[in-house]
Design a protein around this motif. Sequence first.
Motif, PDB file in Angstrom:
ATOM      1  N   ALA A   1     -16.378  -2.388   1.468  1.00 28.66           N
ATOM      2  CA  ALA A   1     -15.146  -3.163   1.646  1.00 28.66           C
ATOM      3  C   ALA A   1     -14.582  -3.606   0.300  1.00 28.66           C
ATOM      4  CB  ALA A   1     -15.412  -4.374   2.539  1.00 28.66           C
ATOM      5  N   ILE A   2     -15.452  -4.092  -0.570  1.00 33.26           N
ATOM      6  CA  ILE A   2     -15.011  -4.548  -1.897  1.00 33.26           C
ATOM      7  C   ILE A   2     -14.433  -3.383  -2.687  1.00 33.26           C
ATOM      8  CG2 ILE A   2     -15.829  -5.482  -4.110  1.00 33.26           C
ATOM      9  CD1 ILE A   2     -17.797  -7.186  -2.322  1.00 33.26           C
ATOM     10  N   SER A   3     -15.078  -2.248  -2.586  1.00 33.18           N
ATOM     11  CA  SER A   3     -14.562  -1.055  -3.269  1.00 33.18           C
ATOM     12  C   SER A   3     -13.180  -0.690  -2.739  1.00 33.18           C
ATOM     13  CB  SER A   3     -15.536   0.108  -3.071  1.00 33.18           C
ATOM     14  OG  SER A   3     -15.046   1.254  -3.692  1.00 33.18           O
ATOM     15  N   ARG A   4     -13.012  -0.725  -1.421  1.00 29.16           N
ATOM     16  CA  ARG A   4     -11.713  -0.413  -0.816  1.00 29.16           C
ATOM     17  C   ARG A   4     -10.635  -1.383  -1.295  1.00 29.16           C
ATOM     18  NH1 ARG A   4     -14.156  -0.047   3.921  1.00 29.16           N
ATOM     19  NH2 ARG A   4     -13.434  -2.073   4.657  1.00 29.16           N
ATOM     20  N   LEU A   5     -10.999  -2.655  -1.427  1.00 26.37           N
ATOM     21  CA  LEU A   5     -10.015  -3.676  -1.792  1.00 26.37           C
ATOM     22  C   LEU A   5      -9.666  -3.686  -3.279  1.00 26.37           C
ATOM     23  CD1 LEU A   5     -11.240  -6.697   0.354  1.00 26.37           C
ATOM     24  CD2 LEU A   5      -9.479  -5.013   0.906  1.00 26.37           C
ATOM     25  N   THR A   6     -10.577  -3.211  -4.111  1.00 23.52           N
ATOM     26  CA  THR A   6     -10.346  -3.317  -5.554  1.00 23.52           C
ATOM     27  C   THR A   6     -10.197  -1.968  -6.255  1.00 23.52           C
ATOM     28  OG1 THR A   6     -12.725  -3.408  -6.004  1.00 23.52           O
ATOM     29  CG2 THR A   6     -11.585  -5.514  -5.688  1.00 23.52           C
ATOM     30  N   ASP A   7     -10.338  -0.885  -5.531  1.00 22.55           N
ATOM     31  CA  ASP A   7     -10.254   0.442  -6.129  1.00 22.55           C
ATOM     32  C   ASP A   7      -8.929   0.626  -6.869  1.00 22.55           C
ATOM     33  OD1 ASP A   7     -11.534   2.853  -6.612  1.00 22.55           O
ATOM     34  OD2 ASP A   7     -10.506   3.871  -4.958  1.00 22.55           O
ATOM     35  N   ASP A   8      -9.004   1.082  -8.109  1.00 16.55           N
ATOM     36  CA  ASP A   8      -7.839   1.349  -8.969  1.00 16.55           C
ATOM     37  C   ASP A   8      -7.017   0.108  -9.318  1.00 16.55           C
ATOM     38  OD1 ASP A   8      -8.421   4.102  -9.043  1.00 16.55           O
ATOM     39  OD2 ASP A   8      -7.326   4.419  -7.162  1.00 16.55           O
ATOM     40  N   LEU A   9      -7.549  -1.069  -9.092  1.00 14.53           N
ATOM     41  CA  LEU A   9      -6.843  -2.298  -9.435  1.00 14.53           C
ATOM     42  C   LEU A   9      -6.788  -2.428 -10.954  1.00 14.53           C
ATOM     43  CD1 LEU A   9      -5.650  -4.665  -7.774  1.00 14.53           C
ATOM     44  CD2 LEU A   9      -7.773  -5.867  -8.209  1.00 14.53           C
ATOM     45  N   GLN A  10      -5.640  -2.831 -11.471  1.00 13.81           N
ATOM     46  CA  GLN A  10      -5.450  -2.963 -12.913  1.00 13.81           C
ATOM     47  C   GLN A  10      -5.060  -4.399 -13.243  1.00 13.81           C
ATOM     48  OE1 GLN A  10      -6.047  -0.614 -15.211  1.00 13.81           O
ATOM     49  NE2 GLN A  10      -6.722   0.746 -13.569  1.00 13.81           N
TER      50      GLN A  10
ATOM     51  N   ALA B   1      -0.307 -10.709  -9.451  1.00 12.03           N
ATOM     52  CA  ALA B   1      -0.107  -9.364  -8.918  1.00 12.03           C
ATOM     53  C   ALA B   1      -1.422  -8.787  -8.389  1.00 12.03           C
ATOM     54  CB  ALA B   1       0.481  -8.457  -9.994  1.00 12.03           C
ATOM     55  N   ALA B   2      -2.505  -8.995  -9.118  1.00 17.99           N
ATOM     56  CA  ALA B   2      -3.813  -8.482  -8.693  1.00 17.99           C
ATOM     57  C   ALA B   2      -4.273  -9.169  -7.412  1.00 17.99           C
ATOM     58  CB  ALA B   2      -4.839  -8.666  -9.806  1.00 17.99           C
TER      59      ALA B   2
END
Length: 125
Positions: free
Chosen positions: A11-20, A56-57
């Motif tokens: 879930a954490i990966s899904r929510l933060t994947d490619d976050l800049q 934004a993040a």
Amino acid sequence: MSSRIGMEAEAISRLTDDLQPPAIRAILVQCLIGELAPSAAVSRMLEVDSPSTMRAAIDDVTHRAATLSRAGDTMVRDRVDELTQIFVEKVSDVTDAGNVGKAMSEKTEAPVRRSWRPAEGDSAR
């Protein structure tokens, strides 16, 4: 227990994947896995980037939690909600990074100052 941890990690990966930017992403991951309190995460994010970048993040993660979450993501969604609430309460209306720290300390100190009264017979000096 390990299946729950695996589900949370997914879930954490899904929510933060490619976050800049990556520094903000790393702090958010620490917060969402429960290693870092949301208030500490907000403070750390302010140290590494601007309030607008942080907003934004957090908005992105909040949106992803609302649209990509699955039934088993309850704990992670709760952490996202808590992070968002703390951000909104302490930082969202502040645009100048120099005022953010001051605004956060004033909001946390003000209730203490108002509620303190000297004990009966003691002076305020």
